[in-house]
Design a protein around this motif. Structure first.
Motif, PDB file in Angstrom:
ATOM      1  N   PRO A 129     -23.025 -38.178  18.051  1.00 38.87           N
ATOM      2  CA  PRO A 129     -24.318 -38.645  17.540  1.00 38.87           C
ATOM      3  C   PRO A 129     -25.199 -39.177  18.663  1.00 38.87           C
ATOM      4  CG  PRO A 129     -22.618 -40.272  17.124  1.00 38.87           C
ATOM      5  CD  PRO A 129     -21.915 -39.075  17.687  1.00 38.87           C
ATOM      6  N   ALA A 130     -26.484 -39.272  18.377  1.00 36.82           N
ATOM      7  CA  ALA A 130     -27.418 -39.860  19.337  1.00 36.82           C
ATOM      8  C   ALA A 130     -27.020 -41.296  19.646  1.00 36.82           C
ATOM      9  CB  ALA A 130     -28.831 -39.817  18.767  1.00 36.82           C
ATOM     10  N   SER A 131     -27.378 -41.751  20.844  1.00 42.22           N
ATOM     11  CA  SER A 131     -27.110 -43.144  21.195  1.00 42.22           C
ATOM     12  C   SER A 131     -27.748 -44.071  20.166  1.00 42.22           C
ATOM     13  CB  SER A 131     -27.680 -43.456  22.585  1.00 42.22           C
ATOM     14  OG  SER A 131     -27.022 -42.707  23.577  1.00 42.22           O
ATOM     15  N   GLY A 132     -27.055 -45.148  19.855  1.00 48.43           N
ATOM     16  CA  GLY A 132     -27.593 -46.105  18.911  1.00 48.43           C
ATOM     17  C   GLY A 132     -26.503 -46.920  18.267  1.00 48.43           C
ATOM     18  N   THR A 149     -20.892 -49.645  14.776  1.00 51.41           N
ATOM     19  CA  THR A 149     -20.471 -48.911  15.965  1.00 51.41           C
ATOM     20  C   THR A 149     -21.642 -48.732  16.915  1.00 51.41           C
ATOM     21  OG1 THR A 149     -18.744 -47.697  14.780  1.00 51.41           O
ATOM     22  CG2 THR A 149     -19.593 -46.691  16.800  1.00 51.41           C
ATOM     23  N   ASN A 150     -21.398 -48.993  18.181  1.00 45.71           N
ATOM     24  CA  ASN A 150     -22.374 -48.679  19.221  1.00 45.71           C
ATOM     25  C   ASN A 150     -21.921 -47.413  19.932  1.00 45.71           C
ATOM     26  OD1 ASN A 150     -24.739 -49.932  21.041  1.00 45.71           O
ATOM     27  ND2 ASN A 150     -23.272 -48.906  22.370  1.00 45.71           N
ATOM     28  N   ALA A 151     -22.792 -46.404  19.905  1.00 45.71           N
ATOM     29  CA  ALA A 151     -22.539 -45.163  20.629  1.00 45.71           C
ATOM     30  C   ALA A 151     -23.559 -45.079  21.753  1.00 45.71           C
ATOM     31  CB  ALA A 151     -22.681 -43.959  19.700  1.00 45.71           C
ATOM     32  N   GLY A 152     -23.073 -45.014  22.982  1.00 48.39           N
ATOM     33  CA  GLY A 152     -24.024 -44.953  24.087  1.00 48.39           C
ATOM     34  C   GLY A 152     -23.415 -45.338  25.407  1.00 48.39           C
ATOM     35  N   ASN A 153     -24.284 -45.752  26.333  1.00 45.29           N
ATOM     36  CA  ASN A 153     -23.871 -45.974  27.721  1.00 45.29           C
ATOM     37  C   ASN A 153     -23.790 -47.447  28.117  1.00 45.29           C
ATOM     38  OD1 ASN A 153     -23.738 -43.148  28.499  1.00 45.29           O
ATOM     39  ND2 ASN A 153     -25.971 -43.145  28.285  1.00 45.29           N
ATOM     40  N   ARG A 154     -23.851 -48.355  27.142  1.00 47.59           N
ATOM     41  CA  ARG A 154     -23.702 -49.784  27.413  1.00 47.59           C
ATOM     42  C   ARG A 154     -24.664 -50.244  28.514  1.00 47.59           C
ATOM     43  NH1 ARG A 154     -19.428 -50.159  29.995  1.00 47.59           N
ATOM     44  NH2 ARG A 154     -18.753 -52.255  29.512  1.00 47.59           N
ATOM     45  N   THR A 182     -26.591 -52.802  28.933  1.00 48.40           N
ATOM     46  CA  THR A 182     -26.556 -54.209  29.318  1.00 48.40           C
ATOM     47  C   THR A 182     -25.550 -54.443  30.436  1.00 48.40           C
ATOM     48  OG1 THR A 182     -27.212 -54.877  27.091  1.00 48.40           O
ATOM     49  CG2 THR A 182     -26.180 -56.571  28.465  1.00 48.40           C
ATOM     50  N   PHE A 183     -24.492 -53.629  30.446  1.00 47.87           N
ATOM     51  CA  PHE A 183     -23.450 -53.772  31.468  1.00 47.87           C
ATOM     52  C   PHE A 183     -23.509 -52.637  32.495  1.00 47.87           C
ATOM     53  CE2 PHE A 183     -21.851 -55.663  27.490  1.00 47.87           C
ATOM     54  CZ  PHE A 183     -21.771 -56.987  27.906  1.00 47.87           C
ATOM     55  N   ASN A 184     -24.671 -51.948  32.543  1.00 49.76           N
ATOM     56  CA  ASN A 184     -24.874 -50.860  33.504  1.00 49.76           C
ATOM     57  C   ASN A 184     -23.802 -49.787  33.385  1.00 49.76           C
ATOM     58  OD1 ASN A 184     -27.204 -52.097  34.752  1.00 49.76           O
ATOM     59  ND2 ASN A 184     -25.777 -53.540  35.722  1.00 49.76           N
ATOM     60  N   GLY A 185     -23.478 -49.446  32.150  1.00 48.83           N
ATOM     61  CA  GLY A 185     -22.469 -48.419  31.922  1.00 48.83           C
ATOM     62  C   GLY A 185     -22.935 -47.062  32.411  1.00 48.83           C
ATOM     63  N   ASP A 186     -21.974 -46.249  32.835  1.00 42.39           N
ATOM     64  CA  ASP A 186     -22.314 -44.933  33.375  1.00 42.39           C
ATOM     65  C   ASP A 186     -21.664 -43.791  32.603  1.00 42.39           C
ATOM     66  OD1 ASP A 186     -19.713 -45.354  34.078  1.00 42.39           O
ATOM     67  OD2 ASP A 186     -20.001 -45.127  36.244  1.00 42.39           O
ATOM     68  N   SER A 187     -21.105 -44.079  31.421  1.00 42.20           N
ATOM     69  CA  SER A 187     -20.493 -43.022  30.608  1.00 42.20           C
ATOM     70  C   SER A 187     -20.717 -43.328  29.140  1.00 42.20           C
ATOM     71  CB  SER A 187     -18.990 -42.900  30.902  1.00 42.20           C
ATOM     72  OG  SER A 187     -18.316 -44.111  30.592  1.00 42.20           O
ATOM     73  N   PHE A 188     -20.695 -42.282  28.321  1.00 43.48           N
ATOM     74  CA  PHE A 188     -20.915 -42.422  26.886  1.00 43.48           C
ATOM     75  C   PHE A 188     -19.645 -42.972  26.232  1.00 43.48           C
ATOM     76  CE2 PHE A 188     -21.487 -41.154  22.498  1.00 43.48           C
ATOM     77  CZ  PHE A 188     -22.859 -41.240  22.298  1.00 43.48           C
ATOM     78  N   THR A 189     -19.777 -44.090  25.533  1.00 40.50           N
ATOM     79  CA  THR A 189     -18.639 -44.702  24.854  1.00 40.50           C
ATOM     80  C   THR A 189     -18.965 -44.913  23.379  1.00 40.50           C
ATOM     81  OG1 THR A 189     -19.389 -46.959  25.358  1.00 40.50           O
ATOM     82  CG2 THR A 189     -17.897 -45.908  26.937  1.00 40.50           C
ATOM     83  N   ILE A 190     -17.904 -45.029  22.577  1.00 35.11           N
ATOM     84  CA  ILE A 190     -18.047 -45.267  21.143  1.00 35.11           C
ATOM     85  C   ILE A 190     -17.214 -46.497  20.824  1.00 35.11           C
ATOM     86  CG2 ILE A 190     -17.716 -44.316  18.830  1.00 35.11           C
ATOM     87  CD1 ILE A 190     -17.861 -41.519  20.171  1.00 35.11           C
ATOM     88  N   GLU A 191     -17.896 -47.623  20.581  1.00 33.60           N
ATOM     89  CA  GLU A 191     -17.233 -48.917  20.413  1.00 33.60           C
ATOM     90  C   GLU A 191     -17.522 -49.449  19.014  1.00 33.60           C
ATOM     91  OE1 GLU A 191     -17.379 -50.597  24.954  1.00 33.60           O
ATOM     92  OE2 GLU A 191     -19.201 -50.807  23.768  1.00 33.60           O
ATOM     93  N   THR A 192     -16.457 -49.816  18.302  1.00 33.97           N
ATOM     94  CA  THR A 192     -16.584 -50.210  16.909  1.00 33.97           C
ATOM     95  C   THR A 192     -16.115 -51.641  16.700  1.00 33.97           C
ATOM     96  OG1 THR A 192     -16.334 -47.950  16.107  1.00 33.97           O
ATOM     97  CG2 THR A 192     -15.795 -49.706  14.559  1.00 33.97           C
ATOM     98  N   PHE A 193     -16.946 -52.417  15.999  1.00 33.59           N
ATOM     99  CA  PHE A 193     -16.610 -53.795  15.630  1.00 33.59           C
ATOM    100  C   PHE A 193     -16.320 -53.835  14.139  1.00 33.59           C
ATOM    101  CE2 PHE A 193     -18.190 -57.975  14.048  1.00 33.59           C
ATOM    102  CZ  PHE A 193     -17.199 -58.769  14.615  1.00 33.59           C
ATOM    103  N   LEU A 194     -15.135 -54.316  13.774  1.00 33.71           N
ATOM    104  CA  LEU A 194     -14.745 -54.409  12.369  1.00 33.71           C
ATOM    105  C   LEU A 194     -15.376 -55.643  11.744  1.00 33.71           C
ATOM    106  CD1 LEU A 194     -10.934 -53.532  12.702  1.00 33.71           C
ATOM    107  CD2 LEU A 194     -12.888 -51.985  12.407  1.00 33.71           C
ATOM    108  N   LEU A 195     -15.951 -55.481  10.545  1.00 34.44           N
ATOM    109  CA  LEU A 195     -16.635 -56.600   9.892  1.00 34.44           C
ATOM    110  C   LEU A 195     -15.659 -57.615   9.301  1.00 34.44           C
ATOM    111  CD1 LEU A 195     -19.638 -54.854   8.119  1.00 34.44           C
ATOM    112  CD2 LEU A 195     -19.392 -55.610  10.486  1.00 34.44           C
ATOM    113  N   ASP A 196     -14.423 -57.204   9.078  1.00 33.47           N
ATOM    114  CA  ASP A 196     -13.379 -58.118   8.618  1.00 33.47           C
ATOM    115  C   ASP A 196     -12.330 -58.252   9.704  1.00 33.47           C
ATOM    116  OD1 ASP A 196     -14.418 -58.549   5.968  1.00 33.47           O
ATOM    117  OD2 ASP A 196     -13.790 -56.499   5.503  1.00 33.47           O
TER     118      ASP A 196
END
Length: 330
Positions: A222-225, A244-249, A251-265
């Motif tokens: 998916p598109a970054s977001g 879920t954040n999909a993108g290059n991070r 804020t931390f000067n990321g250089d690769s596409f990552t998919i990071e998920t935060f569980l609400l519970d």
């Protein structure tokens, strides 16, 4: 309905593959239009004692004949087969798409494969169906060959939704634009990614929020977001609402596409090893924040929006009192 079978070459197909009601195509994503075709194949098969069947290809023919134009696929062959099984199909032949296969004339393809080996009694296809070397065969060719080789031909019209003709390419465009809600309407289910959980950079757990980091071999991302998502543990029955954040991070000067998920519970028990991530709605674009504290504050606002989304979704499901899963976002 008989046992579901997958055959990965003509040499694997049994003598009793047919008589069959058959459809032919790539069926990437198995969207609403594809499901209409499957439904007709199943209906005709059940009414006449024919086995509802699919002939599909791997790799996608474009990867051999026009690699520069080959699409990024929504589903793997096995994922497509599972969706076909859910639609009532009983057997699938995944035909390796080779140079030799690409050179068969329409007549050779129908005679040697569809009629002789698969013993088709009905072939159901969409309006734009083409087949044979250089796509020389069209639906009129198919009708003529069907008359010659003993099967009927039915053409199923495409499906329009909100002014759009549903197609695999349209689903891909929606996902690549971040419009996962529209993609879900076309697919009749959320677009999802599967893969293993891998170690991240350790920044989130220290400076923002802890996340599950997905490693996937999917072709289409998916598109970054930032997205409202649902997370499934593939090794258990655990399910979580999530963002879920999909993108290059940035804020931390990321250089690769990552998919990071935060569980609400809170995560109870072991961290999952493999997950399926369903994308339900895009909240916002990914952007760079001046410091991790500002990013964490935005994540908390994202969490609040996601919780509101899930509350409204569950109220809607309860009000409809239907069998539809809350995974289907319309």
């Amino acid at each position: 309905m008989g046992d579901f079978r997958i055959y990965r070459g003509l040499e694997e197909t049994p003598a009793n593959f047919g008589p069959s009601s058959l459809t032919i195509g790539n069926f990437d994503g198995l969207h609403v239009g594809h499901r209409r075709i499957m439904a007709r194949v199943v209906e005709a098969g059940c009414a006449n004692g024919w086995r509802p069947s699919v002939l599909t290809f791997d790799p996608h023919p474009a990867k051999l004949v026009a690699p520069a134009r080959a699409p990024l696929l929504l589903t793997t062959p096995d994922q497509r087969c599972d969706l076909m099984r859910q639609s009532g199909i009983e057997q699938v032949l995944i035909l390796p798409f080779t140079e030799a296969l690409s050179q068969l004339t329409p007549k050779q393809f129908i005679e040697t494969i569809v009629a002789d080996r698969l013993r088709a009694r009905l072939v159901v296809v969409g309006e734009n169906f083409r087949f044979g070397a250089r796509q020389a065969g069209d639906i009129e060719t198919l009708r003529e060959l069907g008359s010659r080789y003993g099967f009927a031909t039915e053409i199923v019209s495409g499906v329009r939704q909100r002014g759009h003709m549903i197609s695999s390419s349209g689903v891909r465009q929606a996902i690549q634009a971040g419009d996962v809600s529209r993609a879900a309407r076309f697919l009749q289910r959320p677009y999802s990614l599967e893969g293993a959980i891998v170690s991240g950079h350790g920044i989130g757990s220290k400076q923002t929020v802890p996340t599950l980091n997905l490693e996937t071999h999917a072709e289409l991302l998916p598109a970054s977001g930032v997205y409202v998502t649902r997370t499934y543990d593939l090794d258990s029955e655990r399910v979580w609402d999530s963002i879920t954040n999909a993108g290059n991070r940035p804020t931390f000067n990321g250089d690769s596409f990552t998919i990071e998920t935060f569980l609400l519970d809170p995560l109870a028990g072991e961290t999952p090893r493999r997950i399926r991530l369903e994308f339900l709605r895009r909240i916002r674009e990914e952007r760079k924040f001046a410091d991790p504290g500002l990013l964490r504050a935005q994540i908390m606002r994202d969490v609040s929006r996601a919780k509101t989304f899930f509350r409204r979704l569950r109220r809607w499901v309860a009000a409809t009192e239907g069998p539809r899963s809350p995974s289907v976002i319309l």
